[in-house]
Design an enzyme around this catalytic site. Structure first.
Site, PDB file in Angstrom:
ATOM      1  N   VAL A  82      39.323  35.422  41.356  1.00 15.98           N
ATOM      2  CA  VAL A  82      40.769  35.395  41.136  1.00 15.98           C
ATOM      3  C   VAL A  82      41.145  36.445  40.099  1.00 15.98           C
ATOM      4  O   VAL A  82      40.421  36.645  39.121  1.00 15.98           O
ATOM      5  CB  VAL A  82      41.205  34.004  40.608  1.00 15.98           C
ATOM      6  N   CYS A  83      42.313  37.082  40.303  1.00 12.48           N
ATOM      7  CA  CYS A  83      42.883  37.952  39.271  1.00 12.48           C
ATOM      8  C   CYS A  83      44.399  37.807  39.329  1.00 12.48           C
ATOM      9  O   CYS A  83      44.909  36.803  39.824  1.00 12.48           O
ATOM     10  CB  CYS A  83      42.436  39.407  39.436  1.00 12.48           C
ATOM     11  N   ARG A  84      45.132  38.790  38.878  1.00 10.42           N
ATOM     12  CA  ARG A  84      46.589  38.685  38.857  1.00 10.42           C
ATOM     13  C   ARG A  84      47.171  38.792  40.269  1.00 10.42           C
ATOM     14  O   ARG A  84      48.003  38.004  40.661  1.00 10.42           O
ATOM     15  CB  ARG A  84      47.182  39.762  37.947  1.00 10.42           C
TER      16      ARG A  84
END
Length: 99
Positions: free
Chosen positions: A62-64
């Site tokens: 997961v990231c932005r």
């Protein structure tokens, strides 16, 4: 690379499924909130901390927005890890967050 939407990840968590989630955002981004139970390993440190991961597990990255997690996913896959990239990242996340 396998992909899953933020909604699909949220539904699995709501069903009680235990997911190994790695949030590759920077520490100052994670302070604003992360998926409950996610482990923060900033993208720049993934290479140096991959020894902490278990190749028998499947990890959800997961990231932005999905870009950095995609890079991390490709890198870890090239080292034999089973990875799913959460498309849309935290911008698409509508579930609970922990701070």
């Amino acid at each position: 690379m396998k992909e899953m939407t933020a909604k699909e990840v949220e539904e699995l968590l709501n069903e009680g499924k235990k997911l190994a989630i790695i949030d590759v955002r920077e520490v100052d981004e994670v302070v604003e909130g992360k998926i409950p139970g996610a482990v923060n390993i900033p993208l720049g440190l993934v290479e140096f901390r991959m020894h902490e991961l278990d190749k028998s597990k499947e990890y959800t990255m997961v990231c932005r927005s999905g870009g950095r997690s995609g890079k991390a996913a490709k890198f870890l896959e090239s080292h034999g890890f089973k990875i799913i990239n959460m498309t849309g990242g935290m911008l698409a996340w509508e579930g609970n967050v922990e701070k």
